[in-house]
Each structure stands twice: as C-alpha cells, then as structure tokens.
Design a protein around this motif. Structure first.
Motif, short mmCIF file in Angstrom:
data_model
loop_
_atom_site.label_atom_id
_atom_site.label_comp_id
_atom_site.label_asym_id
_atom_site.label_seq_id
_atom_site.Cartn_x
_atom_site.Cartn_y
_atom_site.Cartn_z
N ASP A 131 0.84 -1.19 0.00
CA ASP A 131 0.00 0.00 0.00
C ASP A 131 0.88 1.25 0.00
O ASP A 131 1.77 1.38 0.86
N GLU A 132 0.65 2.17 -0.92
CA GLU A 132 1.41 3.41 -0.99
C GLU A 132 1.23 4.27 0.27
O GLU A 132 2.10 5.08 0.61
N THR A 133 0.11 4.11 0.95
CA THR A 133 -0.15 4.94 2.13
C THR A 133 0.75 4.59 3.31
O THR A 133 0.73 5.28 4.33
N TYR A 134 1.54 3.53 3.18
CA TYR A 134 2.49 3.17 4.24
C TYR A 134 3.61 4.21 4.36
O TYR A 134 4.34 4.21 5.34
N GLY A 135 3.78 5.07 3.35
CA GLY A 135 4.83 6.08 3.41
C GLY A 135 6.19 5.50 3.06
O GLY A 135 7.10 5.46 3.89
N ILE A 136 6.35 5.07 1.81
CA ILE A 136 7.54 4.32 1.39
C ILE A 136 8.73 5.25 1.22
O ILE A 136 8.68 6.22 0.45
N ASP A 137 9.80 4.97 1.92
CA ASP A 137 10.99 5.81 1.90
C ASP A 137 12.23 4.96 1.75
O ASP A 137 12.31 3.84 2.28
N MET A 138 13.23 5.50 1.03
CA MET A 138 14.55 4.88 0.98
C MET A 138 15.40 5.49 2.10
O MET A 138 15.12 6.58 2.59
N GLU A 139 16.44 4.77 2.48
CA GLU A 139 17.45 5.30 3.40
C GLU A 139 18.82 4.82 2.92
O GLU A 139 19.15 3.65 3.03
N SER A 172 12.15 2.17 4.71
CA SER A 172 11.30 2.50 5.85
C SER A 172 9.89 2.80 5.38
O SER A 172 9.69 3.36 4.29
N LEU A 173 8.92 2.44 6.20
CA LEU A 173 7.52 2.75 5.94
C LEU A 173 7.10 3.80 6.96
O LEU A 173 6.67 3.48 8.07
N ARG A 174 7.27 5.07 6.58
CA ARG A 174 7.13 6.17 7.52
C ARG A 174 5.72 6.27 8.10
O ARG A 174 5.54 6.72 9.23
N PRO A 304 6.38 14.03 -1.99
CA PRO A 304 5.70 12.80 -1.58
C PRO A 304 6.69 11.68 -1.29
O PRO A 304 7.82 11.69 -1.78
N PHE A 305 6.27 10.74 -0.49
CA PHE A 305 7.04 9.52 -0.35
C PHE A 305 6.97 8.74 -1.66
O PHE A 305 6.22 9.10 -2.58
N MET A 306 7.76 7.69 -1.78
CA MET A 306 7.83 6.95 -3.04
C MET A 306 6.48 6.29 -3.36
O MET A 306 5.77 5.82 -2.47
#
Length: 337
Positions: A131-139, A172-174, A304-306
């Motif tokens: 789900d995109e709403t998880y807040g997909i982020d790279m680190e 990370s799922l922000r 936006p997050f990814m």
C-alpha cells in the motif's frame, strides 16, 4: 578485494571475487562456498581470497563477465543486522517530523535497532509494498561486516573486527512508524527487507577515503533518475563504526557476519539542516528529511514519499569517478501474492 554472492539456487548464494572495475569475476567457492563461511574462518581463508583476487586482477585465473543484476546482496541473509543512527542530524529531523523531541543524550549515546536479517533483497530487486499509504521511503547508508566481537569490546578492539564494507538501502515505511513506536516495542512492520550493494569490499579498497571508522566519500542517491542526495558519509557522522560496534557488543558478543549499519547519511549546511541538490546543497539520503525541511520552511511537506513505479539508485564513487560497490537500483512495485 571485492566479494559478491551469485544466485545458485540456495539461500546463501555462491561466493565470487570481482575485479576492481566491477567488470569480471572468478569463482571463489572452491576455497569456501559462501561469504558467511569465509567470515566464519576469516583468519585462515582471507589470505587465500586475497591471493585469488590478485590473480584475478592479473588475468591469471578463469573469469566471466560480472553483471550487477545477477548479484544477490553480499550476505543474502545474516545472523544479525543492527542499524545505528550515527548521523544525529537525521535523527533530529525525522523525530521533529513526527512531533517527537530529541533527548540531549542522543548526541552521546547511539541509537540502534535490530532489523530483520533473514530476507535481504537483491540490489536490483523491486521493493514490493502492499500500500502506498504506508509512506515508502529509501534510506541510503553505509554498513560494515564484522568478525567475531567479544562482549564488552572496547572501541579499539571493535575497530580491529571490521572485515568488509558495503552500501545499504534500509527501506522505511514512515506511515507505520509512529503508531508502532508508540507501543514502546518496535520497529518491526515499519522496517521491511533491506538491500545491500552488489559487492562488499575490504577496507583497503577505499584507500585514504577510509580512516578506520568512516568512509570519506559522497553517497549518491538518485530518485527517478535525478540527483536527490550527495551527502558525504565522512561528514557529520557523530558515531563512527568502531563506536557503533562497541555499542552493539556492550551486553552480548557479536557473531562473525554481523552487519552494522551507519543509519541514514546526513549532512548539515552552515549549521542548518541542509539544502536540496538542485539548490547547491548536499541533498538528502531519505525523503523524510526533505519533508521535514519543507515543513519548517513552508509549513507543510511538499515532496511525496515513493510511489509505485518510482526508482531509487544508491551508489558511491571513488575520487576518479569509478563505482566502488556497484549500484543498488530498485523500483517500488505493488505487492501481490
């Protein structure tokens, strides 16, 4: 020397050595089948691997073309993956983003979490999220692989256990982090599988860019083909790797093959939180940082997050512009069973 693991139908892959320019490989599995087995017997195996690496550079052994797309993470699974937060600027910004104040002790006592280590992604494998709403982020991070570390090891003792260095995308799922941490028992769901660079390198491969505790080179993070981060991994690193290793080993020994991460590479700028690459700054190694800065400057995040279809690329080059570890390049796709 540069080491990689190729898919051979097993969980741990087959160990190969790769040329400095990342173009050729030679099979090293006749010496020891996997990278973990090499680490388990490092004092005995390392001299043979170094001799084979020298022969590889001279063209004195059979070789094949090395394709980064064929590489697994150097350790496709590990006994332990412990990720620190050595760049306190990053910690301060992301805590502000979720409305949490940062205790003063964070500048003197490292943060560290124990991540899942049984299912690392390949460096070119998609990031599958439901789900995109998880807040997909790279680190974007740097990590070291250590030999056996005794419990209570000093910082100097910890420094002597560093065997290999590699890059990380610690996904990370922000959107899931605040509620999970509010329980007082996390991360777990908010930290899916990480990916590591196609090769792990011995510290000598970095030359004077490695000072025994930090890598003094920019970490290149691109998002959808555009420069997103160019933060120098040797700058603003409050806790170096020996300090992080000693911290992890305070109450337990660490087994050979343990991976210790730096946390998201993050630079300040003139005492402030930094600026985007397009504005002449060093940029960011994760999206959460730029969102926080946008909130400070504009009142609300703009970036936006990814999303599904986005591509992140993480790479580090030497001073001559040559890739050291190969590239992590991953597309975000929707997970479906």
């Amino acid at each position: 020397m540069k080491l990689a693991s190729l898919d051979n139908g097993t969980h741990d892959g087959k160990l190969v050595l790769v040329t400095k320019d990342l173009t050729r490989l030679t099979d090293a599995s006749f010496l020891t089948p996997t990278l973990q087995s090499a680490l388990d017997n490092w004092a005995r195996i390392a001299p043979h691997l170094e001799a084979l690496s020298s022969s590889l550079e001279l063209g004195a052994v059979p070789t094949e073309r090395f394709h980064e797309h064929d590489a697994l993470s150097p350790l496709p699974r590990a006994y332990q993956w412990a990720d620190g937060s050595a760049y306190v600027n990053h910690v301060e910004l992301v805590r502000k983003a979720r409305g949490a104040e940062m205790p003063a002790s964070f500048w003197t006592d490292p943060l560290m979490y124990q991540g899942g280590s049984d299912s690392f992604l390949n460096p070119r494998e998609p990031i599958r999220i439901a789900d995109e709403t998880y807040g997909i982020d790279m680190e974007g991070e740097v990590a070291v692989i250590v030999d056996d570390v005794p419990m209570g090891a000093s910082v100097d003792e910890a420094r002597d256990t560093i065997r290999l260095i590699m890059l990380v995308n610690d996904v990370s799922l922000r959107g899931l982090i605040p509620e999970e941490l509010a329980k007082g028992f996390g991360f777990f769901q908010s930290k899916p599988s990480s990916a590591f660079s196609p090769v792990a390198v011995s510290p000598d491969e970095l030359g004077d860019a490695w000072d025994g505790g930090r890598v003094h080179l920019p970490l290149n993070v691109d998002l959808n083909g555009r420069p997103f981060g160019r933060a120098n991994a040797g700058v603003d690193m409050t806790f170096d790797f020996p300090t992080l290793i000693a911290h992890a080993a305070k109450t337990r020994p660490l087994a050979a093959g343990t991976i210790i991460g730096s946390g998201t590479v993050s630079n300040k700028l003139d005492g402030g939180p930094g600026k985007p690459v397009v504005e002449g700054g060093a940029g960011y190694s994760c999206i959460a940082e730029i969102r926080m800065i946008e909130t400070i400057n504009l009142g609300a995040p703009q970036t936006p997050f990814m999303r599904f279809g986005d591509v992140v690329r993480i790479e580090m080059q030497d001073k001559a512009g040559h890739s050291i570890f190969g590239a992590i390049e991953q597309q975000v796709v929707q997970y479906g069973r």
